[in-house]
Design a protein around this motif. Structure first.
Motif, PDB file in Angstrom:
ATOM      1  N   SER A  31     -80.441 -12.953 -52.874  1.00 43.21           N
ATOM      2  CA  SER A  31     -79.872 -12.214 -53.717  1.00 43.21           C
ATOM      3  C   SER A  31     -79.302 -12.917 -54.525  1.00 43.21           C
ATOM      4  O   SER A  31     -80.024 -14.067 -55.072  1.00 43.21           O
ATOM      5  N   HIS A  32     -78.934 -11.820 -55.985  1.00 44.02           N
ATOM      6  CA  HIS A  32     -78.789 -12.460 -57.401  1.00 44.02           C
ATOM      7  C   HIS A  32     -76.777 -12.252 -58.193  1.00 44.02           C
ATOM      8  O   HIS A  32     -76.986 -10.765 -57.567  1.00 44.02           O
ATOM      9  N   PRO A  33     -76.967 -13.093 -58.837  1.00 43.40           N
ATOM     10  CA  PRO A  33     -75.226 -13.178 -59.259  1.00 43.40           C
ATOM     11  C   PRO A  33     -75.709 -11.965 -60.263  1.00 43.40           C
ATOM     12  O   PRO A  33     -76.643 -11.505 -60.377  1.00 43.40           O
ATOM     13  N   ASN A  34     -74.821 -10.422 -60.507  1.00 46.42           N
ATOM     14  CA  ASN A  34     -74.316  -9.926 -61.483  1.00 46.42           C
ATOM     15  C   ASN A  34     -74.300 -10.381 -62.668  1.00 46.42           C
ATOM     16  O   ASN A  34     -73.143  -9.950 -63.547  1.00 46.42           O
ATOM     17  N   GLU A  35     -75.110 -11.021 -63.597  1.00 44.58           N
ATOM     18  CA  GLU A  35     -74.049 -12.283 -64.142  1.00 44.58           C
ATOM     19  C   GLU A  35     -75.493 -12.811 -64.701  1.00 44.58           C
ATOM     20  O   GLU A  35     -76.818 -12.794 -64.497  1.00 44.58           O
ATOM     21  N   ALA A  36     -75.299 -12.693 -66.322  1.00 38.60           N
ATOM     22  CA  ALA A  36     -76.385 -13.041 -67.213  1.00 38.60           C
ATOM     23  C   ALA A  36     -76.219 -14.433 -68.517  1.00 38.60           C
ATOM     24  O   ALA A  36     -75.127 -14.150 -68.911  1.00 38.60           O
ATOM     25  N   LEU A  37     -77.252 -15.130 -68.632  1.00 45.02           N
ATOM     26  CA  LEU A  37     -77.065 -16.027 -69.498  1.00 45.02           C
ATOM     27  C   LEU A  37     -77.562 -15.886 -71.041  1.00 45.02           C
ATOM     28  O   LEU A  37     -78.937 -15.571 -70.781  1.00 45.02           O
ATOM     29  N   LEU A  38     -76.942 -15.852 -72.309  1.00 44.29           N
ATOM     30  CA  LEU A  38     -77.618 -15.300 -73.640  1.00 44.29           C
ATOM     31  C   LEU A  38     -78.123 -16.151 -73.275  1.00 44.29           C
ATOM     32  O   LEU A  38     -79.385 -15.969 -74.027  1.00 44.29           O
ATOM     33  N   THR A  39     -78.294 -17.318 -73.569  1.00 40.70           N
ATOM     34  CA  THR A  39     -79.784 -18.477 -73.925  1.00 40.70           C
ATOM     35  C   THR A  39     -81.066 -17.821 -72.877  1.00 40.70           C
ATOM     36  O   THR A  39     -82.008 -18.050 -73.983  1.00 40.70           O
ATOM     37  N   GLY A  40     -80.386 -18.035 -71.926  1.00 41.32           N
ATOM     38  CA  GLY A  40     -81.222 -17.630 -70.969  1.00 41.32           C
ATOM     39  C   GLY A  40     -82.190 -15.972 -71.416  1.00 41.32           C
ATOM     40  O   GLY A  40     -84.018 -16.516 -71.173  1.00 41.32           O
TER      41      GLY A  40
END
Length: 366
Positions: free
Chosen positions: A164-173
């Motif tokens: 599974s994966h969160p539908n969230e993103a990190l700007l730095t990444g």
């Protein structure tokens, strides 16, 4: 043994002499395991992103065989889906060469960064055989990462062990991934193997970074979210200048370095060196040198650098001299010194930019 003659390119007045640079390189070499792995410190764990950063520093210092060994470690330990786990340990086999996964999450920016390292190594060596050997591993890693691109162009930050994966993103990444995708496209161009899907994905990600901050989780208290759009090659020109000036006083502690977190009295060597790289990429070399000079207090007697310093307590913390802190500093010095491979991957001017999707409703905006 690394000699000062091999590190003349890493001399920077007020920051490093040739002897000091050689000592720092020897420190990273001493941490590297016989199988090529570069953990955080001797006996510590390894993560794929920092492993690559340390390998790039070895290439900048002319230690090409050791850098190649680090990339071959990635090739041997890649998962079937193209990923790597977030952390590996040798605790169960301290005398051997068996790495045991610790954190079994698979972080997208960790997995993508092999592209930056592989392109940097190729530019450092011109080794076509190396590029041929690493291409299947780079290709699989990029495909894994792009499976997690969300509808807005941003890329989810990890895939869990259960897939599974969160539908969230990190700007730095995502900024790090953007740089990695551009390097992956450069590798593909060099091999004359066009990747139109990668080009489109890179353009969509760059557009999200530049124009849609609302698509990323709010991590604005961390300095990395401040400078990574510049470091990751997405932001240049007046916009880059404006971004860096907007939070300079929030994160930079004069004479000590850069805070990791805005509301903590803790400066860190890694963030400081990365900001210096970003400043260099903006054309502000003088300020970059000032930042690097400000973290000389983190240098240990063995040539390595303490991870951070809590200035309210006058205390080094944590009591670790990490390979990636030393690596970040060496890469910043290499860029300032004009090392061709390092400038190519961090300047971004010679990297492919991908394709931006046509705007909807005839809009001509970017």
């Amino acid at each position: 043994m690394t000699s000062p003659g091999r590190t003349e390119r890493l001399v920077l007045p007020g920051v490093l002499t040739a002897d000091q640079a050689a000592a720092t390189v020897r420190g990273i070499v001493a941490i590297q395991r016989p199988d090529g792995a570069i953990p955080w410190f001797t006996g510590g764990h390894l993560d794929p992103w920092d492993h690559v950063e340390a390998a790039m520093a070895l290439d900048a210092a002319g230690e090409h065989e050791r850098a190649e060994a680090a990339y071959l470690w990635l090739a041997r330990n890649q998962n079937a889906d193209g990923s790597w786990y977030a952390a590996y340990s040798y605790a169960d086999d301290p005398a051997g060469a068996h790495a045991t996964p610790g954190d079994r999450g698979r972080e997208t920016n960790f997995c993508a960064y092999i592209a930056v390292g592989v392109w940097h190594h190729y530019l450092s060596t011109g080794d076509d055989a190396f590029l041929d050997e690493m291409w299947p591993h780079l290709f699989a890693a990029v495909e894994f990462v792009l499976e997690l691109q969300l509808p807005g162009g941003e890329i989810a930050w990890k895939r869990e062990d259960d897939d599974s994966h969160p539908n969230e993103a990190l700007l730095t990444g995502c900024c790090s991934i953007y740089q990695a995708l551009r390097c992956a496209l450069a590798v593909a161009e060099q091999r004359e193997e066009p990747q139109p899907d990668w080009e489109l994905a890179t353009g969509r990600l760059g557009h999200a970074i530049l124009r849609h901050p609302e698509r990323f989780m709010d991590k604005s208290r961390y300095s990395m979210d401040w400078y990574y759009p510049v470091l990751g090659t997405a932001l240049r020109g007046p916009e880059a200048k404006e971004r860096i000036e907007s939070a300079w006083d929030r994160f930079v502690v004069p004479g000590l370095g850069v805070r990791c977190v805005e509301d903590r009295p803790w400066v860190t060597g890694g963030e400081s060196a990365e900001l210096a790289l970003a400043l260099w990429a903006m054309g502000e070399s003088d300020r970059a040198v000032e930042i690097l000079a400000s973290i000389r207090h983190l240098r240990a007697e063995d040539g390595m650098y303490w991870t951070g310093y809590v200035f309210e307590d006058d205390a080094v913390w944590p009591e670790e001299r990490t390979s990636w802190t030393a690596g970040a500093l060496l890469l910043a010095v290499a860029a300032l010194g004009g090392d061709e491979a390092t400038t190519a991957v961090f300047d971004g001017g010679r990297l492919p930019v991908g394709l931006v999707e046509p705007p909807a409703h005839g809009c001509s905006c970017v």
